[in-house]
Design an enzyme around this catalytic site. Structure first.
Site, PDB file in Angstrom:
ATOM      1  N   PHE A 147       0.823  -1.217   0.000  1.00 42.25           N
ATOM      2  CA  PHE A 147       0.000   0.000   0.000  1.00 42.25           C
ATOM      3  C   PHE A 147       0.853   1.261   0.000  1.00 42.25           C
ATOM      4  O   PHE A 147       0.394   2.336  -0.377  1.00 42.25           O
ATOM      5  CB  PHE A 147      -0.947  -0.009   1.218  1.00 42.25           C
ATOM      6  CG  PHE A 147      -0.324   0.456   2.493  1.00 42.25           C
ATOM      7  CD1 PHE A 147      -0.528   1.747   2.956  1.00 42.25           C
ATOM      8  CD2 PHE A 147       0.473  -0.386   3.265  1.00 42.25           C
ATOM      9  CE1 PHE A 147       0.033   2.184   4.145  1.00 42.25           C
ATOM     10  CE2 PHE A 147       1.039   0.031   4.443  1.00 42.25           C
ATOM     11  CZ  PHE A 147       0.820   1.329   4.895  1.00 42.25           C
ATOM     12  N   LYS A 148       2.112   1.149   0.424  1.00 41.46           N
ATOM     13  CA  LYS A 148       2.986   2.321   0.463  1.00 41.46           C
ATOM     14  C   LYS A 148       3.209   2.918  -0.925  1.00 41.46           C
ATOM     15  O   LYS A 148       3.550   4.093  -1.062  1.00 41.46           O
ATOM     16  CB  LYS A 148       4.333   1.945   1.073  1.00 41.46           C
ATOM     17  CG  LYS A 148       4.254   1.159   2.381  1.00 41.46           C
ATOM     18  CD  LYS A 148       3.949   2.030   3.559  1.00 41.46           C
ATOM     19  CE  LYS A 148       3.845   1.238   4.856  1.00 41.46           C
ATOM     20  NZ  LYS A 148       5.101   0.928   5.476  1.00 41.46           N
ATOM     21  N   ASP A 149       3.009   2.111  -1.980  1.00 38.46           N
ATOM     22  CA  ASP A 149       3.199   2.623  -3.341  1.00 38.46           C
ATOM     23  C   ASP A 149       2.248   3.767  -3.643  1.00 38.46           C
ATOM     24  O   ASP A 149       2.580   4.666  -4.421  1.00 38.46           O
ATOM     25  CB  ASP A 149       2.974   1.502  -4.365  1.00 38.46           C
ATOM     26  CG  ASP A 149       4.097   0.467  -4.342  1.00 38.46           C
ATOM     27  OD1 ASP A 149       5.257   0.866  -4.099  1.00 38.46           O
ATOM     28  OD2 ASP A 149       3.811  -0.722  -4.541  1.00 38.46           O
ATOM     29  N   THR A 177       7.768   0.099   3.314  1.00 41.88           N
ATOM     30  CA  THR A 177       8.125   1.491   2.997  1.00 41.88           C
ATOM     31  C   THR A 177       9.418   1.545   2.194  1.00 41.88           C
ATOM     32  O   THR A 177       9.547   2.329   1.253  1.00 41.88           O
ATOM     33  CB  THR A 177       8.271   2.319   4.292  1.00 41.88           C
ATOM     34  OG1 THR A 177       7.018   2.351   4.957  1.00 41.88           O
ATOM     35  CG2 THR A 177       8.713   3.731   3.982  1.00 41.88           C
TER      36      THR A 177
END
Length: 1445
Positions: free
Chosen positions: A1033-1035, A1075
């Site tokens: 989800f950090k993308d 991350t």
């Protein structure tokens, strides 16, 4: 103050002087100064001694006969003057070759040097003796130069260099003379004592000898001046005269006068005195002001029972005054009267012979003398103490053989300094401490030094008399240096005296006092403590010492503590309970004590105190579930707090009835068994008001069962409480108040119990609930004859006519009938009411008063029968007409107002639509305060505020009014542009540029919807956030942030002039897994940007590590750090907080501390909501989170106006967030290993979901700031920042912070939180894969899904749950395979992009020394505008670059 039983002085011989100088000689006179003692002998010798050691410093022969007087100059012990029976005066310097010798024709008895003799050029002195003349000698002015120039080794001799002046003569021998600093001279002759003032050259007075005084030659006089400490003081000068058996104290006061009074003797006779050159500069004048006169008076006269050999002033206080003088008297006790007469007659015949001749005469029959005494006499003549002295040969000596002088014992200048010469400035060296004053007693064959007894002497005296308590009190007043000083007492300590005191107390059976003394005496001596404890045990007094036994510093052996536990368990159980509550558990073996108490408890039929001991021990031993039953049996009021504190809901789910019964005992019951409501109906007393019970309406037990109904199933509680219907009602009522849906299956029981136990509330329940059967409720009310409730139920069932009849016939309430008809809005009902009222005047009157929209007045009037008398008809008709007119007027005026308002609104709308729109630029501030306000660009590039705070927007913008319709159907990129524009002013990033940035960022995602919403059940969805380049989800945020960095740097560098240095950015971040790779993929290959990504070595999954380290771009640097993610994160914060390092390398942040990351993540909450059908009910988001950034974005979405229920925090076993929402305490806890999970440094546990293995959540600070602002709204932004900073400082220093219940309540308004174990995580992965639509969830997503499953049963049936999926399951291969061992992972789960990634070439830097190592790496590899690096050499070993093929 000293008692009479204790000596005031202590004594010692001045060795080795006595044996050395008096072996073959006899002492005749003594004098002392601050540094030496001078002793004269009958052989004419002068010996210089050290007062501190008794050693002889030097000796010289001054005379050929007995030395009769000796004086030392008072300005540094430089000159010693002596006079002798040989008629000589010898003045000898100890520091220079100066020497003065003067021969007189007759024997001399007294000598005085002028004050400050060494500094005076006159070198004057006064002497007298058997010739009866008092001679004043001074250097002749014409001879001074020649004398000083011709001084050789021996100096001058003879009297030719001094001029003699006779001051007095003709009254017999001069026995004593003293010359004071003030210029006064006193001398004694046969007639008495005379006082002369050298400044005025006047005889002030003389004091007669008393009548019948003994002969002066047998009892020498003693004279002492006591002068003020300051030369300018106007205190009187005191002259002390001791002669024979009398002491006279003479006070001389100076006075300023222009005339000098005549000087008379005390008898009025004129003085006979010669005056010649006693003035001018030849005699020392008065120091300070010129005092032109003196007044003299005799202040006191004391007669003693002894003869005075010597006398000196004696100070008994620290700051003595002349009015408080005492006297130290060396007393000679005469033999019997007959002996005295014989001795006197012999002496009269031989008065011209010396003592030795008299002693050898056959006529002299001497009786042995008594021992001399040293007495202290007060200023009032009272004898304070008396000590008899045993001096060598005292039997032989007479009164004139003894001398007493004061001296300085220590500290002071060493005696050797006397012969070392004068100091450079000629001044006497000052002692470092206050000198100790002593008193030297001289006899012909002995020298004894007396000194005041000190505190140590007093302590020794007390110890000898076994007065140990007083001795201990005095020891406490000694300094460490005084205690350890080497003297006759040795080292005095609290320990030594205390142990003597302890033994004394034990012998006298004062055990309690002895025990209370032990902590002070034994201090931290472990062995001593254990020895004394065993001694108390031998005396069978162990219970006395137990309260005083130390548990730390020192900690005793386990055997000692367990011995005491055994004693208390048998003999003193109350003390056992107290000790268990107060002693650290480390002092004893808790399981051993538990076993012992359990064994005793089995034989004692449940003794209450033993049960409480056992409960406390179980709490200490980390077994609260075992402690709970004992607390319940003991009826402890803290049971409910205990259950909440230790999450014991599982333990009490089958004890619901016991808890409620216990709670009911704690509640004060009303008087009598029943209460009576307003209608006269009885209600049972079990149901009491909330005022009677405190904050919980139905008691703490019911509140606990209701608050935790998810952990304590409702059905199980219902079945237990069915035995006590009144308790069951309380439970159902509380459930209903919390959430009516919770009693969905128990509506009929709720109604029936309410009718039985809380009838006044029955109507409210019937109106608010829809979960009961109307028919059953009606029959219940009918059975109890509850008419209002029956009316309501009939209306709900549609039997309006029956209901109306009940109102009319049973209640006879026409007003209520009218209201009922109005509520039902049924024309037939109005018809029935009118028909029923036709023959009832009272009803008609009320109906007429209520005509209006519901009742047509014409229809009503027409129904009135002719001749029917209706009271008040006329007034009613008048009111109808007036009301109609008023209604007409109001309608017309309202129409006018409405027309006016419509016109105004239309004008305002037109102006608003035709004018430009002004918008204030968004600014960003630090959570920890300060005046700094940054633009969006500055906030993004800065990352972390210099004061350690995080940047937040200065305001939360508003959504467009039509956002829900206008934004629906937009793509993710288009929606991002809309949301981001709310926070990014167009002046910073033009709209077209922002759109390009967004499109570029999300063009890399594999799914067309970017973050698709995946439905897995009718009301359950998964928001998949892992379709970016790194499958995390950090993308979503970091693809955008990387492009944002590049955009800002290019724009800044483009504006620079040619040759001007370009700006560059060094990104430093920490990752727990996702991350790092997302940030690296976001900035890889970008110009002017370097990235250094820290991750905890061995604590990320192999695929996560491979994703990071396989990126070989030159601007990417992966650093493996020893420790946890928290250690990595602390290092990053420290580097950002270092102003010099930050500015040098232009640090930038990619962690969620960077505001741009939170901002980008807000979008997918809107995207998920808008992906649902428009008519969808309220949504609840469940977010697995560790660093709190993902869910914080949801909080901002909610603040913007996105409709949603509470945000639910899902954590793994690193549950700092879950614990916060339970307790309000944000604290680090060193958790013990649980279920095989290893404990790591800092309390962080290794779990199946490593990205959430975080103890301190960075972004939680942003939420705390908003909570602080709301809790202290009146103090504004700065007040919130100050409060937040205090919390964070406390967290840093103590590892915990308690925000308080008011702040916790605010947090619970928008959030809920739950903790999930690894076992639950594995079970959830298995559950979702085994569904009809198999779904493979990664362990982080499984944590969220576990929480969702726990919420579903207690939520409304149409409630929609969206669980955020934060990572692709392929990134956590081992965890998923552990749950699904039979799954063909490579075929069904592993994406093509990740296959073989672990075999790719990698680049990695290992750092073993924490922050310092990271600093060296950044300085070496950073891309910046300066030539900065480290020398290749020793540092190389710490920076290995590992490449794997």
């Amino acid at each position: 103050m000293y008692t009479l039983t204790e000596l005031v002085l202590k004594y010692s011989r001045l060795e080795p002087a006595v044996s050395e100088i008096l072996a073959k000689d006899k002492a005749s006179v003594i004098a002392s100064s601050s540094r030496i003692i001078a002793v004269g002998t009958h052989a004419g010798m002068v010996h210089i001694l050290s007062p501190t050691t008794g050693q002889k410093i030097s000796s010289y022969r001054a005379h050929t006969a007995s030395v009769m007087d000796i004086v030392i100059s008072d300005d540094g012990s430089e000159f010693i003057g002596t006079c002798s029976m040989d008629g000589k005066v010898v003045i000898n310097s100890l520091l220079t070759p100066e020497r003065y010798i003067h021969q007189f024709p007759r024997p001399l008895r007294s000598l005085a040097l002028e004050p400050f003799f060494a500094k005076r050029s006159s070198k004057a002195f006064i002497c007298g003796g058997m010739a009866g003349t008092l001679s004043f000698m001074e250097k002749a002015w014409s001879l001074v130069g020649g004398l000083m120039g011709g001084l050789g080794g021996g100096g001058g001799t003879g009297g030719g260099n001094h001029k003699e002046t006779i001051l007095h003569e003709g009254e017999g021998p001069i026995w004593a003379v003293k010359w004071a600093n003030s210029g006064l001279v006193a001398w004694a002759n046969d007639l008495g004592v005379k006082i002369y003032d050298t400044s005025s050259e006047k005889l002030l007075t003389y004091i007669d000898r008393p009548a019948n005084s003994p002969r002066a030659d047998l009892y020498k006089p003693t004279l002492h001046f006591v002068e003020p400490a300051s030369a300018t003081s106007f205190e009187p000068i005191m002259l002390i005269i001791g002669w024979a058996d009398y002491i006279k104290l003479v006070r001389v006061r100076s006075r300023i006068s222009h005339s000098v009074p005549s000087s008379l003797s005390s008898s009025g006779r004129p003085a006979s005195i010669h005056r010649s050159a006693l003035g001018g500069s030849s005699m020392p004048g008065v120091i300070g002001a010129q005092k032109e006169g003196f007044s003299v008076e005799i202040k006191s006269i004391f007669q003693l029972d002894c003869h005075i050999s010597s006398l000196i002033p004696f100070e008994t206080s620290e700051k003595p005054t002349s009015s408080g003088l005492s006297f130290l008297v060396l007393a000679f006790l005469p033999p019997s009267d007959s002996t005295r007469k014989s001795s006197s007659s012999i002496s009269d015949e031989n008065d011209d012979d010396d003592d030795e001749d008299n002693a050898s005469s056959p006529m002299f029959r001497r009786v042995p003398s008594l021992r001399p005494e040293l007495r202290i006499i007060s200023g009032q003549g009272e004898e304070l103490s008396s000590d008899a002295l045993t001096l060598a040969g005292y039997e032989q000596w007479s009164c004139n053989d003894y001398w007493l002088v004061p001296t300085v014992l220590a500290p002071g200048s060493p005696p050797s300094s006397i012969s070392a010469g004068r100091s450079s400035n000629g001044a006497q060296e000052k002692a470092t401490k206050k000198p100790e004053v002593g008193y030297v007693v001289l006899s012909p064959k002995d020298i004894v030094v007396a000194r005041k007894r000190g505190v140590k002497d007093h302590i020794a005296w007390l110890v000898e008399r076994k007065r140990y308590q007083e001795a201990l009190d005095h020891v406490g007043k000694l300094t460490d240096e005084e205690r350890g000083a080497k003297d006759e007492h040795g080292e005095i300590s609290v320990r030594g005296i205390g142990e003597m005191f302890l033994r004394s107390l034990m012998e006298s059976a004062e055990y309690e006092k002895a025990a209370s003394l032990c902590p002070r005496v034994l201090d931290q001596d472990k062995k001593a403590w254990e020895d004394w404890i065993f001694l108390f045990a031998q005396k069978h007094q162990l219970q006395v010492i137990i309260p005083y036994v130390p548990t730390t510093r020192p900690q005793l052996s386990d055997m000692v503590y367990e011995m005491m536990f055994a004693h208390m368990l048998t003999h003193d159980k109350p003390s056992l309970l107290r000790i268990i509550k107060t002693w650290p558990s480390s002092t004893y073996r808790v399981p051993t004590v538990i076993d012992a108490i359990e064994g005793l408890l089995a034989d004692s039929s449940g003794e209450a105190i033993l049960m409480e001991c056992l409960a406390e021990l179980y709490l200490i031993n980390g077994q609260p579930a075992k402690a709970l039953p004992y607390f319940i049996r003991l009826r402890r009021s803290n049971v409910f707090d205990l259950i909440r504190q230790y999450d014991l809901f599982e333990a009490v789910k089958d004890q619901a009835l016991l808890l409620v019964e216990f709670d009911s005992e704690l509640i004060s019951k009303p008087n009598g068994p029943y209460n009576v409501d307003e209608g006269g109906r009885k209600t049972k007393s079990t149901i009491v008001s909330s005022k009677e019970k405190g904050t919980a309406k139905h008691g703490k037990a019911i509140k606990l069962l209701v608050d935790h109904c998810h952990s304590i199933p409702i059905a199980r509680v219902f079945s237990q409480l069915s035995e006590r219907p009144e308790f069951l009602y309380m439970y159902l009522d509380s459930l209903f108040e919390k959430d009516p849906y919770l009693v969905l299956d128990y509506g009929d029981e709720h109604v029936e119990l309410c009718a039985d136990y809380d009838a006044p509330r029955l109507m409210d329940l019937l109106r608010s609930s829809v979960d009961y059967s109307l028919e059953k409720a009606y029959y219940i009310c009918k059975a109890k004859d509850f008419v209002p409730e029956m009316v309501f139920l009939l209306g709900r069932m549609g039997n309006n006519k029956d209901a109306l009849m009940l109102i009319i016939e049973r209640l006879n309430d026409v007003q209520r009938a009218i209201e009922f008809a109005r509520e039902q809005n049924d024309e037939d009902l109005w018809e029935d009411l009118l028909h029923y009222s036709e023959n009832k005047p009272a009803f008609i009157r009320v109906l007429l008063q209520n005509v209006g929209a519901d009742i047509d007045p014409i229809m009503l009037i027409r129904r009135i029968k002719n001749g029917l008398e209706i009271p008040g008809l006329k007034d009613a008709l008048i009111k109808i007409l007036q009301d109609f007119q008023l209604q007409t007027t109001l309608l017309e005026n309202c129409q006018t107002i409405l027309n006016s308002d419509c016109n105004a609104v239309a004008v305002k709308l037109y102006k608003a639509r035709t004018r430009g729109h002004y918008r204030t630029a968004m600014q960003y501030l630090s959570t920890r305060g300060g005046q700094e306000r940054l633009s969006f660009e500055e906030a993004v590039l800065t990352g972390l505020a210099p004061n350690g705070g995080l940047y937040i927007p200065s305001q939360i913008p508003s959504l467009p009014a039509d956002w829900e319709t206008s934004w629906r159907g937009l793509s993710f990129s288009e929606l991002s542009h809309k949301v981001l524009s709310l926070f990014i002013p167009e002046s910073e990033i033009p709209s077209d540029d922002l759109k390009t940035l967004v499109d570029t960022s999300y063009g890399t995602f594999r799914h067309p919807e970017t973050t698709p919403l995946h439905q897995i059940a009718s009301n359950e969805y998964i928001l998949e956030l892992f379709h970016g380049p790194t499958f995390a989800f950090k993308d979503v945020a970091l693809q955008f942030l990387g492009n944002l960095f590049e955009y800002f740097l290019k724009r800044r560098n483009a504006a620079k002039k040619e040759g001007e240095q370009k700006e560059k950015l060094t990104i430093v971040g920490a990752t727990s897994g996702d991350t790092g790779s997302a940030a690296i993929y976001g900035v890889r290959g970008k110009e002017d940007i370097s990235i250094f990504m820290l991750f905890p070595k061995g604590r990320v999954s192999p695929i996560q590590e491979a994703q990071m380290t396989s990126v070989l771009d030159s601007n990417v640097h992966c650093i493996a750090v020893e420790g946890t993610f928290d250690d990595c994160q602390d290092t990053v914060k420290s580097l950002f907080s270092d102003p010099k390092f930050n500015s040098t390398h232009r640090l930038g942040a990619v962690n969620s501390i960077n505001w741009a990351r939170i901002l980008a993540q807000i979008v997918y909450y809107f995207h998920a909501y808008l992906s649902l059908p428009p008519s969808s009910p309220q949504v609840q988001f469940v977010v697995p989170t560790g660093n709190f950034g993902d869910i914080l974005a949801g909080y901002y979405a909610k603040r913007l106006g996105l409709p949603m229920a509470k945000l639910v925090v899902a954590t793994n076993e690193n549950d700092i967030l879950a614990r916060f929402w339970k307790t309000g305490r944000y604290e680090k806890v060193d958790s013990a290993p649980e279920n095989g999970v290893a404990k790591s440094e800092g309390g962080v546990k290794e779990t199946l979901s490593p990205a959430m293995d975080i103890m301190v959540s960075s972004n939680f600070e942003r939420l705390l700031w908003y909570l602080a602002l709301e809790a202290n709204y009146d103090k504004g932004v700065e007040g919130a920042s100050a409060l937040l900073k205090g919390w964070m400082d406390q967290l840093k220093s103590t590892g915990r912070v308690d925000v308080g219940q008011s702040v916790l309540a605010l947090a619970k308004r928008d959030f809920d939180a739950q903790r999930v174990s690894d076992e639950q995580t594995t079970a959830t992965i298995q559950q979702y894969y085994s569904n009809s639509k198999p779904y493979v969830a990664d362990p982080h997503t499984a944590v969220g899904l576990t929480v969702t499953q726990s919420l579903l049963p207690s939520s409304p049936a149409d409630q929609i749950f969206i669980t955020l999926s934060t990572a692709h399951p392929a990134k956590f291969l081992s965890a998923v395979q552990q749950a699904l061992p039979s799954l063909d992972f490579d075929a069904k789960v592993m994406p093509v992009e990740l296959r073989g990634i672990e075999d790719k070439e990698r680049r990695l830097i290992h750092v073993h020394d924490g922050e310092e190592g990271v600093r060296r790496v950044v300085e070496r590899f950073a891309v910046n505008g300066k030539e900065i690096g480290v020398e290749v050499g020793e540092g190389e070993a710490d920076l290995p670059v590992v490449a794997a093929a």
